[in-house]
Write a protein that holds these residues in place. Structure first.
Motif, short mmCIF file in Angstrom:
data_model
loop_
_atom_site.label_atom_id
_atom_site.label_comp_id
_atom_site.label_asym_id
_atom_site.label_seq_id
_atom_site.Cartn_x
_atom_site.Cartn_y
_atom_site.Cartn_z
N ALA A 104 2.85 -14.52 0.39
CA ALA A 104 1.54 -14.94 -0.12
C ALA A 104 0.53 -13.89 0.33
N VAL A 105 0.34 -12.88 -0.50
CA VAL A 105 -0.57 -11.78 -0.21
C VAL A 105 -1.87 -12.03 -0.96
N PRO A 106 -3.01 -11.98 -0.30
CA PRO A 106 -4.28 -12.31 -0.95
C PRO A 106 -4.67 -11.32 -2.04
N GLU A 107 -5.57 -11.76 -2.91
CA GLU A 107 -6.04 -10.92 -4.01
C GLU A 107 -6.68 -9.63 -3.51
N SER A 108 -7.27 -9.67 -2.33
CA SER A 108 -7.90 -8.47 -1.78
C SER A 108 -6.89 -7.37 -1.47
N ALA A 109 -5.61 -7.74 -1.37
CA ALA A 109 -4.55 -6.75 -1.13
C ALA A 109 -3.63 -6.69 -2.35
#
Length: 291
Positions: free
Chosen positions: A106-111
């Motif tokens: 679960a990698v955030p949208e910022s990354a």
């Protein structure tokens, strides 16, 4: 007439890197011309590779030499481990233990860049998406997945687990699950093409005619390119999960015979590192087969 194999110029340059990290311009242009590439096409590709920091350039014209950077050498044959594993499977030395290997993240949208790269890496490693952020593989892939996640700065967002009970809807029979998750028909067609292209080249290599060094290099590059095309989308599923007979086994056996014939014809010339690598892997496979 031998069927033509399309080879990207960049792949040609990488395929001709010698074990000392150099590419001779004369050899590069000669093989490129044999493959139907123009000198201008090769020059533009070399210019791009140098601009990207993949190579340095020394000298002019056909007397020039390219020097692969350390990063380029490290990534010269990233699929060597997978090719070895494929031959082990073909020889019946890597039977499936019934374990599915899963990776979730679960990698955030910022990354987003890291997230997209991790997705691409998981597919390249043989994974199939089950649903958002959850991928499955039939082989032990954890070391490769963790290395990629660390490199991308996403290791803390990664979860790894295994199971022997995987169901897709109402489907739970493993071979049927595999058929639903991976495009096996498309992969099989790539191997059919590889076998069809390898057969006439094997006939030339094992025939009585003398073949020049540039022709041998051309055949080696063609085989490497087509093998790469066939294996890139292949998750290397264990034989227990594949239709039988599987065309990948037959095609790789033909390629192995081609590499053995290429090795037999070499006479101490400085060969590309890829040539040595594939020859070594196929010889290892042949040695295992006669034990």
């Amino acid at each position: 007439m031998t069927e033509h194999i399309e080879i990207p110029t960049r792949m040609l340059v990488h395929a001709l890197i010698r074990e000392d990290g150099t590419v001779g311009a004369d050899e590069l242009y000669t093989v490129a011309n044999t493959l139907g590439m123009s000198d201008q096409q090769v020059r533009l590709c070399v210019k791009r590779l140098v601009a990207e920091g993949r190579f340095t350039h020394e000298g002019r014209g056909r007397k020039a030499q390219l020097h692969a950077t350390a990063d380029t050498m490290r990534t010269l044959a990233p699929n060597a481990d997978f090719l070895r594993h494929a031959f082990r499977q073909d020889a019946g030395l890597a039977p499936w233990d019934g374990v599915w290997h899963l990776a979730a993240f679960a990698v955030p949208e910022s990354a987003r860049t890291a997230r997209d790269s991790l997705r691409e890496t998981l597919v390249h490693l043989g994974g199939a998406p089950l649903q958002g952020g959850l991928y499955v593989c039939a082989n032990t892939w954890e070391p490769y997945v963790e290395e990629a996640a660390r490199r991308l700065g996403a290791h803390d967002a990664l979860t790894l687990l295994t199971t022997t009970d995987l169901r897709r809807g109402a489907t739970r029979e493993p071979a049927e699950v595999a058929r639903r998750l991976w495009p096996l028909q498309e992969i099989a067609e790539r191997y059919h093409r590889l076998g069809r292209l390898a057969e006439p080249r094997l006939a030339r290599l094992t025939g009585p005619d003398r073949l020049s060094p540039s022709v041998l290099l051309t055949i080696a590059v063609e085989l490497a390119a087509e093998l790469t095309r066939a294996m890139e989308p292949d998750p290397l599923l264990p034989p227990q999960l594949l239709p039988q007979p599987w065309p990948g086994t037959q095609a790789r056996e033909l390629v192995a015979r081609c590499w053995a014939a290429l090795h037999h014809r070499e006479h101490g010339e400085a060969r590309p590192a890829l040539f040595r690598l594939y020859a070594d892997i196929t010889r290892e496979a042949a040695d295992r087969a006669v034990r």
